[in-house]
Design a protein around this motif. Structure first.
Motif, PDB file in Angstrom:
ATOM      1  N   TYR A 125       0.831  -1.205   0.000  1.00 14.75           N
ATOM      2  CA  TYR A 125       0.000   0.000   0.000  1.00 14.75           C
ATOM      3  C   TYR A 125       0.866   1.257   0.000  1.00 14.75           C
ATOM      4  O   TYR A 125       0.601   2.214  -0.728  1.00 14.75           O
ATOM      5  CB  TYR A 125      -0.973   0.012   1.185  1.00 14.75           C
ATOM      6  CG  TYR A 125      -2.206   0.803   0.840  1.00 14.75           C
ATOM      7  CD1 TYR A 125      -3.346   0.157   0.380  1.00 14.75           C
ATOM      8  CD2 TYR A 125      -2.208   2.185   0.892  1.00 14.75           C
ATOM      9  CE1 TYR A 125      -4.465   0.882  -0.003  1.00 14.75           C
ATOM     10  CE2 TYR A 125      -3.324   2.917   0.517  1.00 14.75           C
ATOM     11  CZ  TYR A 125      -4.447   2.264   0.071  1.00 14.75           C
ATOM     12  OH  TYR A 125      -5.539   2.981  -0.308  1.00 14.75           O
ATOM     13  N   ALA A 169       6.292   8.737 -10.280  1.00 16.17           N
ATOM     14  CA  ALA A 169       5.902   8.769 -11.696  1.00 16.17           C
ATOM     15  C   ALA A 169       5.844  10.208 -12.197  1.00 16.17           C
ATOM     16  O   ALA A 169       6.183  10.487 -13.340  1.00 16.17           O
ATOM     17  CB  ALA A 169       4.563   8.083 -11.883  1.00 16.17           C
ATOM     18  N   THR A 170       5.411  11.107 -11.338  1.00 16.09           N
ATOM     19  CA  THR A 170       5.299  12.508 -11.740  1.00 16.09           C
ATOM     20  C   THR A 170       5.769  13.389 -10.583  1.00 16.09           C
ATOM     21  O   THR A 170       4.962  14.067  -9.940  1.00 16.09           O
ATOM     22  CB  THR A 170       3.832  12.840 -12.090  1.00 16.09           C
ATOM     23  OG1 THR A 170       2.995  12.363 -11.018  1.00 16.09           O
ATOM     24  CG2 THR A 170       3.394  12.220 -13.372  1.00 16.09           C
ATOM     25  N   PRO A 171       7.061  13.408 -10.328  1.00 18.25           N
ATOM     26  CA  PRO A 171       7.543  14.038  -9.090  1.00 18.25           C
ATOM     27  C   PRO A 171       7.440  15.559  -9.049  1.00 18.25           C
ATOM     28  O   PRO A 171       7.319  16.131  -7.974  1.00 18.25           O
ATOM     29  CB  PRO A 171       9.009  13.606  -9.016  1.00 18.25           C
ATOM     30  CG  PRO A 171       9.389  13.282 -10.407  1.00 18.25           C
ATOM     31  CD  PRO A 171       8.151  12.840 -11.123  1.00 18.25           C
ATOM     32  N   ARG A 219      -4.629  12.368   2.589  1.00 18.48           N
ATOM     33  CA  ARG A 219      -4.138  10.987   2.495  1.00 18.48           C
ATOM     34  C   ARG A 219      -4.168  10.326   3.865  1.00 18.48           C
ATOM     35  O   ARG A 219      -3.110   9.990   4.435  1.00 18.48           O
ATOM     36  CB  ARG A 219      -2.714  10.971   1.932  1.00 18.48           C
ATOM     37  CG  ARG A 219      -2.574  11.673   0.585  1.00 18.48           C
ATOM     38  CD  ARG A 219      -1.232  11.389  -0.054  1.00 18.48           C
ATOM     39  NE  ARG A 219      -1.016  12.174  -1.256  1.00 18.48           N
ATOM     40  CZ  ARG A 219      -1.487  11.844  -2.454  1.00 18.48           C
ATOM     41  NH1 ARG A 219      -2.213  10.770  -2.604  1.00 18.48           N
ATOM     42  NH2 ARG A 219      -1.230  12.608  -3.499  1.00 18.48           N
ATOM     43  N   GLU A 265       5.039  16.432   0.454  1.00 20.92           N
ATOM     44  CA  GLU A 265       4.686  15.122  -0.121  1.00 20.92           C
ATOM     45  C   GLU A 265       5.957  14.307  -0.374  1.00 20.92           C
ATOM     46  O   GLU A 265       6.000  13.104  -0.130  1.00 20.92           O
ATOM     47  CB  GLU A 265       3.912  15.310  -1.437  1.00 20.92           C
ATOM     48  CG  GLU A 265       2.512  15.842  -1.255  1.00 20.92           C
ATOM     49  CD  GLU A 265       1.439  14.763  -1.349  1.00 20.92           C
ATOM     50  OE1 GLU A 265       1.747  13.590  -1.093  1.00 20.92           O
ATOM     51  OE2 GLU A 265       0.292  15.119  -1.679  1.00 20.92           O
ATOM     52  N   GLU A 279      -5.053   7.365   4.801  1.00 21.44           N
ATOM     53  CA  GLU A 279      -4.581   5.977   4.880  1.00 21.44           C
ATOM     54  C   GLU A 279      -3.057   5.926   4.923  1.00 21.44           C
ATOM     55  O   GLU A 279      -2.478   5.134   5.664  1.00 21.44           O
ATOM     56  CB  GLU A 279      -5.072   5.167   3.672  1.00 21.44           C
ATOM     57  CG  GLU A 279      -6.573   5.123   3.517  1.00 21.44           C
ATOM     58  CD  GLU A 279      -7.121   6.342   2.799  1.00 21.44           C
ATOM     59  OE1 GLU A 279      -6.332   7.105   2.207  1.00 21.44           O
ATOM     60  OE2 GLU A 279      -8.349   6.560   2.844  1.00 21.44           O
ATOM     61  N   PHE A 330      -8.009  -5.658   2.053  1.00 21.28           N
ATOM     62  CA  PHE A 330      -7.254  -4.448   1.745  1.00 21.28           C
ATOM     63  C   PHE A 330      -6.385  -4.581   0.505  1.00 21.28           C
ATOM     64  O   PHE A 330      -5.665  -3.664   0.170  1.00 21.28           O
ATOM     65  CB  PHE A 330      -6.369  -4.056   2.930  1.00 21.28           C
ATOM     66  CG  PHE A 330      -7.170  -3.490   4.057  1.00 21.28           C
ATOM     67  CD1 PHE A 330      -7.563  -2.167   4.040  1.00 21.28           C
ATOM     68  CD2 PHE A 330      -7.555  -4.290   5.107  1.00 21.28           C
ATOM     69  CE1 PHE A 330      -8.321  -1.650   5.076  1.00 21.28           C
ATOM     70  CE2 PHE A 330      -8.313  -3.783   6.155  1.00 21.28           C
ATOM     71  CZ  PHE A 330      -8.695  -2.458   6.136  1.00 21.28           C
ATOM     72  N   LYS A 331      -6.426  -5.751  -0.111  1.00 18.95           N
ATOM     73  CA  LYS A 331      -5.491  -5.940  -1.224  1.00 18.95           C
ATOM     74  C   LYS A 331      -5.888  -5.050  -2.397  1.00 18.95           C
ATOM     75  O   LYS A 331      -7.033  -4.708  -2.582  1.00 18.95           O
ATOM     76  CB  LYS A 331      -5.433  -7.401  -1.659  1.00 18.95           C
ATOM     77  CG  LYS A 331      -6.489  -7.806  -2.646  1.00 18.95           C
ATOM     78  CD  LYS A 331      -6.157  -9.136  -3.273  1.00 18.95           C
ATOM     79  CE  LYS A 331      -7.267  -9.489  -4.238  1.00 18.95           C
ATOM     80  NZ  LYS A 331      -7.096 -10.734  -4.901  1.00 18.95           N
ATOM     81  N   ASP A 332      -4.858  -4.704  -3.172  1.00 14.65           N
ATOM     82  CA  ASP A 332      -5.101  -3.881  -4.331  1.00 14.65           C
ATOM     83  C   ASP A 332      -5.169  -4.783  -5.547  1.00 14.65           C
ATOM     84  O   ASP A 332      -4.881  -5.960  -5.471  1.00 14.65           O
ATOM     85  CB  ASP A 332      -3.971  -2.871  -4.471  1.00 14.65           C
ATOM     86  CG  ASP A 332      -4.542  -1.494  -4.671  1.00 14.65           C
ATOM     87  OD1 ASP A 332      -5.537  -1.416  -5.390  1.00 14.65           O
ATOM     88  OD2 ASP A 332      -3.999  -0.538  -4.114  1.00 14.65           O
ATOM     89  N   ASP A 333      -5.518  -4.191  -6.665  1.00 13.78           N
ATOM     90  CA  ASP A 333      -5.602  -4.999  -7.880  1.00 13.78           C
ATOM     91  C   ASP A 333      -4.262  -5.609  -8.238  1.00 13.78           C
ATOM     92  O   ASP A 333      -4.175  -6.703  -8.742  1.00 13.78           O
ATOM     93  CB  ASP A 333      -6.061  -4.124  -9.052  1.00 13.78           C
ATOM     94  CG  ASP A 333      -7.518  -3.778  -8.904  1.00 13.78           C
ATOM     95  OD1 ASP A 333      -8.191  -4.446  -8.112  1.00 13.78           O
ATOM     96  OD2 ASP A 333      -7.970  -2.843  -9.566  1.00 13.78           O
ATOM     97  N   LEU A 334      -3.236  -4.858  -7.969  1.00 13.99           N
ATOM     98  CA  LEU A 334      -1.930  -5.302  -8.431  1.00 13.99           C
ATOM     99  C   LEU A 334      -1.021  -5.545  -7.242  1.00 13.99           C
ATOM    100  O   LEU A 334      -0.602  -4.622  -6.568  1.00 13.99           O
ATOM    101  CB  LEU A 334      -1.309  -4.228  -9.322  1.00 13.99           C
ATOM    102  CG  LEU A 334      -0.031  -4.603 -10.019  1.00 13.99           C
ATOM    103  CD1 LEU A 334      -0.292  -5.623 -11.116  1.00 13.99           C
ATOM    104  CD2 LEU A 334       0.631  -3.385 -10.599  1.00 13.99           C
ATOM    105  N   ILE A 373       3.208   6.554  -7.318  1.00 13.20           N
ATOM    106  CA  ILE A 373       2.495   7.708  -7.877  1.00 13.20           C
ATOM    107  C   ILE A 373       3.387   8.949  -7.831  1.00 13.20           C
ATOM    108  O   ILE A 373       3.517   9.681  -8.797  1.00 13.20           O
ATOM    109  CB  ILE A 373       1.179   7.949  -7.095  1.00 13.20           C
ATOM    110  CG1 ILE A 373       0.169   6.864  -7.445  1.00 13.20           C
ATOM    111  CG2 ILE A 373       0.609   9.325  -7.378  1.00 13.20           C
ATOM    112  CD1 ILE A 373      -1.017   6.804  -6.520  1.00 13.20           C
ATOM    113  N   LYS A 392       2.238   1.922  -3.444  1.00 16.10           N
ATOM    114  CA  LYS A 392       1.346   2.593  -4.401  1.00 16.10           C
ATOM    115  C   LYS A 392       1.561   4.101  -4.361  1.00 16.10           C
ATOM    116  O   LYS A 392       1.636   4.762  -5.389  1.00 16.10           O
ATOM    117  CB  LYS A 392      -0.121   2.303  -4.032  1.00 16.10           C
ATOM    118  CG  LYS A 392      -0.564   0.914  -4.387  1.00 16.10           C
ATOM    119  CD  LYS A 392      -1.054   0.901  -5.811  1.00 16.10           C
ATOM    120  CE  LYS A 392      -1.207  -0.534  -6.258  1.00 16.10           C
ATOM    121  NZ  LYS A 392      -1.377  -0.619  -7.701  1.00 16.10           N
TER     122      LYS A 392
END
Lengths: 308, 499
Positions: free
Chosen positions: B236, B246-248, B436, B255, B438, B486-490, B243, B239
């Motif tokens: 988690y 990927a676009t810092p 955020r 953040e 979580e 709680f698992k994610d798709d990936l 994110i 993830k």
């Protein structure tokens, strides 16, 4: 004698413990499988117990998905690129977009309730450039009430993989998109067998016929041998977006755009979709980025899996 | 009532020809990890058969070897052939080395090392060499885009330690091929360590531990803790980190600051979670692997950190690189130099990229600085204030260095660090927690787990040993359901699989 007895007892005990250990994994997994295959829906104090293979359309944890941003940012967000002047204004556009994205930070965000999405089910598929684009597209989907349902990233793939495999059809059947983005071509910009590529592109276009799509040409940094023209002629008029003239910042490998490049690229695609594309798609620029990706991400590698 | 709602065909489907065929086939897109439920299911059946042959040592070993090879096939497919080839050749090399003396022995060792390393160098570093040649020498060699066989970095280091130990006469070569094959293939440590030494493991093959109720509980708890660390926390947090990386350039300094900590915890929980599962599984079979982590983020200086982080690799680097180079036997300057070289190699082992070299160099420099500092400044290790400051400093240094580990380029890494140091606004903390929640909770939870003293953790573990054995089945069910919840798709592959 006593030692032997004790040793035998320990061994017997050990056997039962290992047996118990085996069942300790099998029983829970069988129970979860039974629940998975049943129509039972168990809840525990208002929390629904999820199933193993459930297609988790809802996020695992709540993340706020819709935002309002300051009016001055909204103004910037409405930047429209005139595609005819695109090649002349690329530098300017890049600078504006960079400024735009750097301007968005947490200070500018006012959170509202989650937007009720009644937009498109979007699927994006393509080569490695699709891998860079899908997370940015995901933010656009959030902003505009669409749902990115699947991302099929087929690294090192060419049009041949997409045309001559059943992967695309399977993905369409499974995720039922109502709008498709195709991002392919980077691995064949120097291809000289254009006739073959064009007919493959036509096969792909036929496969997705009936579903609105945006076919995004590769963001290449060198002149191609005609692959863009081949794809453009295979795609439905007004559905092909020529990316090659965009001046996108390069990534470290010199082949792909960097993160800012992907943002600028997506912004240009969004402007095109809103203004000129055959299939109009609401694509306002996102006010917040880095949204949780709920789409199914399918990663393939053409070096290992050609698909045909 | 229940029967009417359950599709009983699922059992038939579970054992359908298609599923059985899939269970025995390698899938590039779905390689086997310990976190795959399909693995845990098959492992359950493996244990049931194991219980019937556990006292027959010979059959038991053959059974484990076969399952281990199957496990590697499910993880890496055709590279199983390469792995078997390495096992056979290293076994033979060790035999020859043990029977030789003098120069011939040395030459044989070098030959065997070059041979073992050649696979690793080819698969892991050839593209790096080509890329750099193309960039700096203007050549136009094509990249091979090779797929790195899973675990090759780990089992190559194991085979090197075995060959060198035999050469040094610290270890007699395995008498039987099956013993060496057992050591190399033992599936709990096969794909991502811990890097097990032959001299620690070979003696266990003949006399493994007898599984009793306590060992069962210890194993299950280790496995469950590992699964939770990996699937619940690391994935988690991962993830969020993905994110941001990927676009810092669109994220605020705060953040980036939080992402730095998120990745520190992600990599720790990911790898220590894997190690926990590996150790737990090995323990269930009667074999004890050494701990790979010992509360590294509680280290009060960088030297201690490296004694507690990825212990099997740190020890390997010390014994097979640092000490053979000269260790501390050739004066202060050379000691520092050897330390730097060792850490550079350690960094490069993690990945064929300059970033990993830089990361290794940064740690090497920190180790040298700490050595110099400890020569001149004597601090009472019982001084709570200095210990606390040391922990804070070490943790933050390690966290900053992880940015180079995680970023896909120097550009992104420096951008992230620049954001942290020049654009941070701590007033954003409230906005961050609201936006955020979580991630905030998970970072706090991670801190709680990482910084809780061992005494408290051990107390809780001891308490749980008192639960009756059958309750562990309930515990497993609850844990798996929690993971599903709680698992994610990936599910992301273990970070250390790529090394």
């Amino acid at each position: 004698m006593e030692n032997n007895d004790s040793s035998a007892k320990k061994t017997k005990n050990s056997k039962s413990i290992i047996l118990l250990a085996g069942f300790s994994f099998i029983i829970p997994l069988l129970l979860l499988n039974i629940y998975d295959s049943s129509s039972l829906e168990l809840s525990f104090s208002d929390i629904k117990l999820k199933k193993m293979t459930v297609d988790s359309a809802e996020p695992a944890l709540n993340i706020k998905t819709a935002v309002k941003i300051k009016p001055n940012l909204l103004k910037n967000n409405n930047l429209k690129a005139d595609s005819k002047k695109k090649s002349h204004n690329n530098h300017k556009l890049g600078a504006e977009k960079k400024e735009l994205y750097l301007a968005i930070n947490l200070d500018s965000i006012v959170y509202t309730k989650k937007a009720d999405s009644s937009g498109h089910r979007i699927m994006i598929m393509g080569d490695s450039e699709c891998g860079g684009l899908f997370s940015v597209l995901n933010d656009y989907c959030y902003q505009n009430g669409h749902e990115l349902v699947a991302s099929l990233v087929w690294n090192s793939a060419t049009i041949l993989n997409f045309a001559y495999s059943d992967t695309v059809i399977k993905a369409i059947n499974k995720y039922e998109p109502t709008f498709i983005f195709i991002v392919v071509g980077l691995n064949e910009i120097y291809a000289s067998d254009l006739k073959k590529r064009k007919s493959a592109a036509e096969i792909l276009a036929n496969k997705i016929k009936g579903i609105p799509y945006a076919w995004i040409g590769p963001a290449n940094y060198a002149e191609d041998n005609g692959i863009n023209a081949a794809f453009a002629s295979a795609a439905e008029p007004g559905s092909f977006f020529l990316s090659k003239d965009l001046n996108l910042p390069k990534g470290q490998d010199g082949r792909h755009p960097n993160s800012l490049g992907y943002q600028i690229w997506m912004a240009a695609i969004a402007n095109w979709l809103e203004t000129e594309a055959k299939y109009h798609l609401e694509m306002k620029h996102p006010a917040i980025r880095g949204q949780k990706i709920r789409a199914k991400i399918i990663n393939l590698n053409a070096a290992k899996y050609r698909g045909y | 009532m229940l029967q009417s709602t359950v599709d009983i065909n699922f059992i038939l489907n579970l054992f359908s020809a298609e599923n059985i065929k899939a269970a025995f086939s390698y899938s590039f897109n779905e390689p086997w990890f310990f976190t795959e439920f399909s693995f845990l299911f098959v492992f359950g059946f493996f244990l049931i058969i194991y219980s019937f042959i556990v006292e027959k040592n010979k059959w038991k070993n053959v059974y484990i070897i076969l399952f281990s090879l199957f496990f590697y096939y499910k993880s890496s497919g055709p590279f199983l052939g390469l792995f078997i080839l390495m096992i056979i050749s290293d076994y033979l090399f060790a035999k020859y080395i043990a029977n030789q003396e003098g120069l011939k022995k040395k030459l044989l060792l070098y030959l065997s090392l070059v041979y073992s390393l050649s696979f690793l160098l080819y698969f892991k570093y050839s593209d790096f060499v080509v890329l750099n040649l193309n960039q700096f020498a203007g050549t136009h060699f094509a990249l091979n885009n090779l797929f790195l066989p899973i675990g090759i970095s780990f089992y190559t280091f194991q085979s090197i330690s075995y060959l060198v130990d035999v050469y040094r006469n610290e270890l007699a070569p395995a008498k039987r091929f099956s013993d060496y094959a057992f050591y190399m293939t033992f599936f709990p440590h096969l794909v991502a360590g811990p890097i097990v030494r032959a001299k620690d493991f070979l003696p266990q093959i003949a006399s493994p531990n007898i599984i009793d109720s306590r060992l069962y509980k210890e194993s299950i708890l280790r496995i469950l803790m590992g699964l939770m660390k990996k699937l619940f926390i690391a994935d988690y947090l991962g993830k969020y980190v993905t994110i941001l990386h990927a676009t810092p350039n669109g994220f605020s300094g705060f953040e980036h600051f939080m992402s730095m900590y998120a990745y520190s915890f992600q990599i720790y929980f990911d790898f220590s979670g894997y190690s926990d599962i590996a150790i737990g599984i090995a323990l269930l079979l009667g074999y004890r692997l050494k701990d790979n982590f010992d509360g590294p983020y509680l280290a009060s200086n960088i030297t201690i950190f490296w004694r507690k982080w990825h212990i099997s690799l740190s020890n390997w680097l010390k014994d097979y690189i640092y000490i053979p180079l000269g260790g501390s036997r050739h004066g202060v300057f050379k000691t520092y130099l050897f330390l730097l070289i060792t850490m550079l190699i350690g960094g490069f082992w993690h990945g064929a990229d300059w970033r990993f070299m830089f990361w290794g160099l940064a740690h090497g420099l920190a180790l040298v600085l700490h050595k110099i500092w400890s020569t001149y400044v004597k601090i009472n290790p019982k001084n709570m204030l200095f210990s606390f400051l040391g922990v804070v400093l070490t943790f933050n240094f390690v966290s900053i260095c992880w940015i180079f580990f995680r970023s896909s380029s120097f550009e992104i890494a420096f951008e992230s660090i620049n954001s942290i140091f020049t654009k941070i606004n701590f007033l954003e903390a409230y906005t961050f927690t609201m936006a955020r929640p979580e991630i905030t909770i998970l970072i706090l939870l991670s801190m709680l787990i990482v910084f809780t003293p061992f005494k408290v953790k051990n107390f809780l573990i001891e308490k749980s040993y008192k639960l009756p054995a059958f309750t562990y089945i309930i515990l497993i069910t609850l844990t798996l359901q929690l993971i599903i919840q709680f698992k994610d798709d990936l599910i992301q592959p273990f970070i250390y699989f790529q090394f």
